[in-house]
Scaffold this active site. Sequence first.
Site, PDB file in Angstrom:
ATOM      1  N   VAL A  70       0.867  -1.181   0.000  1.00 29.85           N
ATOM      2  CA  VAL A  70       0.000   0.000   0.000  1.00 29.85           C
ATOM      3  C   VAL A  70       0.899   1.226   0.000  1.00 29.85           C
ATOM      4  CG1 VAL A  70      -1.735   1.310   1.277  1.00 29.85           C
ATOM      5  CG2 VAL A  70      -1.876  -1.193   1.198  1.00 29.85           C
ATOM      6  N   GLY A 115       4.267   4.078   3.136  1.00 32.07           N
ATOM      7  CA  GLY A 115       3.935   2.835   2.447  1.00 32.07           C
ATOM      8  C   GLY A 115       4.084   1.667   3.402  1.00 32.07           C
ATOM      9  N   LYS A 116       3.533   0.557   3.046  1.00 27.93           N
ATOM     10  CA  LYS A 116       3.735  -0.654   3.848  1.00 27.93           C
ATOM     11  C   LYS A 116       3.412  -1.846   2.977  1.00 27.93           C
ATOM     12  CE  LYS A 116       4.889  -1.566   8.142  1.00 27.93           C
ATOM     13  NZ  LYS A 116       5.769  -0.765   9.009  1.00 27.93           N
ATOM     14  N   GLY A 117       4.094  -2.962   3.228  1.00 31.63           N
ATOM     15  CA  GLY A 117       3.835  -4.173   2.456  1.00 31.63           C
ATOM     16  C   GLY A 117       3.654  -5.356   3.373  1.00 31.63           C
ATOM     17  N   ASP A 156      10.263  -5.189   8.499  1.00 28.14           N
ATOM     18  CA  ASP A 156       9.236  -5.093   9.536  1.00 28.14           C
ATOM     19  C   ASP A 156       9.137  -6.486  10.155  1.00 28.14           C
ATOM     20  OD1 ASP A 156       7.113  -3.098  10.574  1.00 28.14           O
ATOM     21  OD2 ASP A 156       5.936  -4.893  10.247  1.00 28.14           O
TER      22      ASP A 156
END
Length: 426
Positions: A70, A115-117, A156
Amino acid sequence: MTKAMMDDPRRIREENPFESMMERFDRAAQLLNLNPDLYAVMRVPSREIKVYVPVRMDSGRIEVFEGFRVQHNFARGPAKGGIRYAPDVHIDEVRALAAWMTWKCAVVNVPFGGGKGGVICDPMQMSIGELERLTRRYAAELIDFIGPERDVPAPDMNTNEQTMAWIMDTFSMHARHTVTAVVTGKPVELGGSRGRREATGRGLLFVINEAIKRFKLSPPNTRVVVQGSGNVGGIGARLLHEAGYKVVAISDIFGGIYNPDGIDIPAALAHLQQTRSLQEFPNVEHVSNSELLELECDVLAPCATENQIRSENAGRIKCRILAEGANGPTTANADKILHNNGVFVIPDILANAGGVTVSYFEWVQDRMGYFWKEEVVNERLSDVMVASFNDVVKYAENHNVDTRTAAYMLAIDRVAYDTRMRGIYA
Ligand code: NAD
């Protein structure tokens, strides 16, 4: 907790991180009187990418994993944020974490969006070879969307320096030259930054140092309780201990250890490393993770996971300062209770921003091809954390709001300003 409590729709709603994030965003936007066009643009992510990632497993069979990235906002620069591997990764969680990254980068004023995945997988059940193939194919699926100018992933939960090295290599193979700045959190030998591993814990120490001054406390008479003993909690506790704080409790996923006279943190962490648990550590009382949160202390630092402080236990929290090392450890409903009880909150988007700040330094160093000494990294991190802490506190005082609302307002204001100046391409 009973099954009925677990299944209560109010609880499920309270613990949805996206709902928690949106509730705070909406409140801050309302107080800022945010222009409706800016509100419409900023309340949604810019882009959500869903990928199906085929991986040849060690058995020889292909398994297909579902993954997300995202990209929440680009107004201030490339998207920035981690990638997590876990069986319970959910798009709502990834969305919330991506938005938090936008606000976090804006609070510490680094030129990134958020952002993050995430990939739905169980890394504990996968071999190194399977994890490498998963990572490379996931990176290949995202190749048109990531890059130093577009979106810069980082580690992460359940991803690490090795994962970043694989992504960097995959991206570089396609680019036909080495592109170190496509990810941060790499090994120092491969373009990582000195001090990155300790950066989140060190940033936490810097903001706690500022917060205790407000209570006329000094490190030796400040009792600290830390939940979690990983990258943030473990390193944070060690640095607090080294700075002279009295760390009276610390935990891992199995529970906590408590000694009101203070714990020898280096010894506890060595024990954790040897036995993979804190449970057999001598000369301490044992408490559960939820009891740990309710201990008598001056600073409580939840550094483990989300939704630890909820409406149901917030009234029993006894700290004076809550320093949120984890992302989203407090639900929006719990905020009101803490505020009414006079708890001074250093919100997550400020308290744990040391990690992204040094990620920014890593990206800068990669692009310069010139690497700084660790003292330089730490000094620059201190400058950013102290200035950001003071910005948030001043904002709270000037607008007569709590510090969490102030951090959101400050961040949204900065993103809104840049969006307005760029203009909405509509
Ligand atoms: P980590 O995996 O290194 O450590 C997590 C710690 O929490 C471990 O001690 C683990 O035993 C404990 N834990 C896990 N689940 C738990 C549970 N349900 N109850 C109690 N304890 C539990 O992870 P980390 O990198 O230290 O991240 C911790 C938090 O900080 C996460 O919310 C993460 O998103 C956030 N964060 C991390 C960074 C970073 O640079 N690592 C930066 C910003 C925010």
